[in-house]
Design an enzyme around this catalytic site. Structure first.
Site, short mmCIF file in Angstrom:
data_model
loop_
_atom_site.label_atom_id
_atom_site.label_comp_id
_atom_site.label_asym_id
_atom_site.label_seq_id
_atom_site.Cartn_x
_atom_site.Cartn_y
_atom_site.Cartn_z
N LYS A 96 0.95 -1.18 0.04
CA LYS A 96 -0.07 0.10 0.16
C LYS A 96 0.71 1.42 -0.15
CE LYS A 96 -4.52 -1.51 1.73
NZ LYS A 96 -4.32 -2.84 2.07
N GLU A 118 -10.86 7.21 4.05
CA GLU A 118 -11.41 6.13 5.41
C GLU A 118 -10.75 4.95 5.53
OE1 GLU A 118 -12.42 6.45 2.30
OE2 GLU A 118 -12.10 4.47 1.69
N SER A 385 1.62 -9.86 -0.97
CA SER A 385 1.55 -8.15 -0.95
C SER A 385 1.69 -7.82 0.65
CB SER A 385 0.04 -7.98 -1.04
OG SER A 385 -0.84 -9.05 -0.18
C1 LIG Z 1 -5.17 -3.95 1.68
C2 LIG Z 1 -4.41 -5.17 1.29
C3 LIG Z 1 -4.65 -5.92 0.15
C4 LIG Z 1 -5.90 -5.90 -0.65
O1 LIG Z 1 -5.94 -4.61 -1.48
P1 LIG Z 1 -5.71 -4.72 -2.94
O2 LIG Z 1 -6.14 -3.45 -3.38
O3 LIG Z 1 -6.63 -5.72 -3.64
O4 LIG Z 1 -4.39 -5.17 -3.31
C5 LIG Z 1 -3.79 -6.97 0.05
N1 LIG Z 1 -2.71 -7.34 0.75
C6 LIG Z 1 -2.47 -6.70 1.78
C7 LIG Z 1 -1.38 -7.25 2.58
C8 LIG Z 1 -3.40 -5.49 2.17
O5 LIG Z 1 -3.03 -4.52 3.17
#
Ligand SMILES: *Cc1c(COP(=O)(O)O)cnc(C)c1O
Length: 406
Positions: A96, A118, A385
């Site tokens: 993010k 938000e 992610s």
């Molecule tokens: C917020 C988040 C997601 C989901 O958001 P996307 O916009 O679909 O990538 C996935 N993995 C993590 C670690 C997150 O914090």
């Protein structure tokens, strides 16, 4: 390598990816969105802006994040070789920060005083609070009171970072009400405030802009994977909430037709219960939060309540580009349940010493299903992610007994 078909650059000038996207907002907001589009398109090709962003990506976020080969897990599963793009190693522990930094720098250059957003579980709030502190902007994060109690450590983090956390006391006091309150706060003063959307969702230009800030993930991974193996990955796998980490990985590979792509949505506790967030699998085209996409909706077009063990994945809409990529069949969208994600969470922790975020564990779980059906010379690249530190207390309390934790 196959390069048979070049996909059109998207979105079009009106912000559409095929039939999805656009700007479904009240008239006065169109001008403001157009102002953001113009500024973004200018800075996108501005050397100084790009230099500042690249420098921060390197020295602040810690990019490039590595691609890591999971020798132990691949061997244990017996099939395709699994690799991870380690977005969990970024500063703040997830992907993010990539788009939050981009949006904060853009807001600053546009002369905005404050960025607002938000947050549900607080992940977007913390990443944005971090970026705001860095570039020197005020920051208001709207959060439902119920979520504030549940996600107390993230509330504390945001406050330490100097952000004003605005408690939302209406309705169910969770994400939906926080979205409404943040939107209300925004329209009070759109001249001095910048609404930083947390995924590839919302009205144009946000799905395009957030994608562009995230596509560095796939660009790095393509180069790194080639250096390691001499070829491209056979498959890409990423979890899909709004879809930012997935599109970030996929974008650099969209024209490489031989590379198969899988987006993974949460089937939660199962489709029969309604407790899931499998928007692309079970939704239908509709309008939500100012744009057109697949939506989980009732017969009147109202968004349905959604659920996932991974709070970052429970959104009843999805990015317009993913909606389009599903229709043209460039990406396949699959599902993983809570139970499968928890299994993958422990498996990756115990075979590789990497504790994944519960969101990312959905992608790992799907790769674990795919690998044994593939040949050992084939490869899968998973977008990891985020890291799982935020999830350990919950997992230990709820599932620990089954895995010998407590
Ligand atoms: C917020 C988040 C997601 C989901 O958001 P996307 O916009 O679909 O990538 C996935 N993995 C993590 C670690 C997150 O914090």
């Amino acid at each position: 390598m196959h390069r048979a078909r070049k996909l059109e650059p998207l979105p079009d000038v009106n912000g559409y990816f095929g039939q999805y996207g656009g700007q479904y907002v009240p008239e006065p907001l169109i001008n403001i969105l157009n102002e953001i589009t113009t500024a973004y398109l200018y800075y996108k090709d501005n050397h100084e802006f790009q230099q500042e962003l690249r420098d921060l990506q390197r020295r602040y976020v810690g990019r490039p994040s590595p691609v890591y080969y999971c020798r132990n897990l691949s061997k244990k599963l017996g099939g395709a070789q699994i690799y991870l793009k380690r977005e969990d190693l970024n500063h703040t522990g997830a992907h993010k920060i990539n788009h939050c930094l981009g949006e904060a720098i853009l807001a600053k250059r546009m002369g905005k005083k404050k960025i607002i957003a938000e947050t549900g579980a607080g992940q977007h709030g913390v990443a944005l609070a971090t970026a705001a502190a860095l570039v020197g902007l005020e920051c208001d994060i709207y959060m439902g009171e119920v979520d504030m109690e549940k996600e107390h450590p993230n509330v504390v983090r945001m406050k330490i970072l100097g952000t004003n956390v605005v408690p939302v006391k209406i309705g169910l006091k969770t994400l939906k009400e926080a979205v409404d309150a943040a939107f209300e706060g925004y329209v009070q003063d759109p001249v001095n405030q910048f609404y930083a959307i947390g995924s590839v969702v919302g009205p144009h230009p946000f799905p395009m802009m957030v994608r562009d800030f995230q596509k560095i993930v796939g660009e790095e991974a393509k180069r790194q994977f080639r250096e390691m193996t001499g070829r491209l990955p056979g498959c890409l796998v990423a979890c899909v909430g709004g879809g930012s980490n997935a599109i970030g990985l996929f974008t650099a590979f969209l024209d490489d037709i031989a590379v198969r792509m899988y987006g993974v949505e949460p089937s939660g506790v199962g489709f029969k219960t309604g407790d899931h967030a499998a928007t692309l699998t079970l939704g239908s085209p509709g309008i939500i939060h100012g744009f057109k996409c697949y939506v989980l909706q009732d017969k009147q077009g109202r968004p349905l309540p959604v659920y996932s063990i991974a709070s970052g994945l429970d959104y009843p809409g999805v990015g317009p580009q993913h909606s389009h990529l599903k229709d043209i069949k460039r990406v396949e969208y699959e599902t993983i349940s809570d139970a499968e994600a928890i299994d993958a969470f422990f498996e990756l922790s115990r075979t590789e010493g990497i504790i994944p975020a519960l969101e990312s564990a959905h992608a790992v779980a799907y790769a674990m299903k795919l690998a044994p059906k593939m040949e050992s010379y084939e490869t899968i690249l998973v977008n990891l992610s985020g890291r799982g530190d935020k999830d350990i207390d919950y997992v230990a309390a709820k599932y620990g007994h089954k895995y010998g934790v407590n």
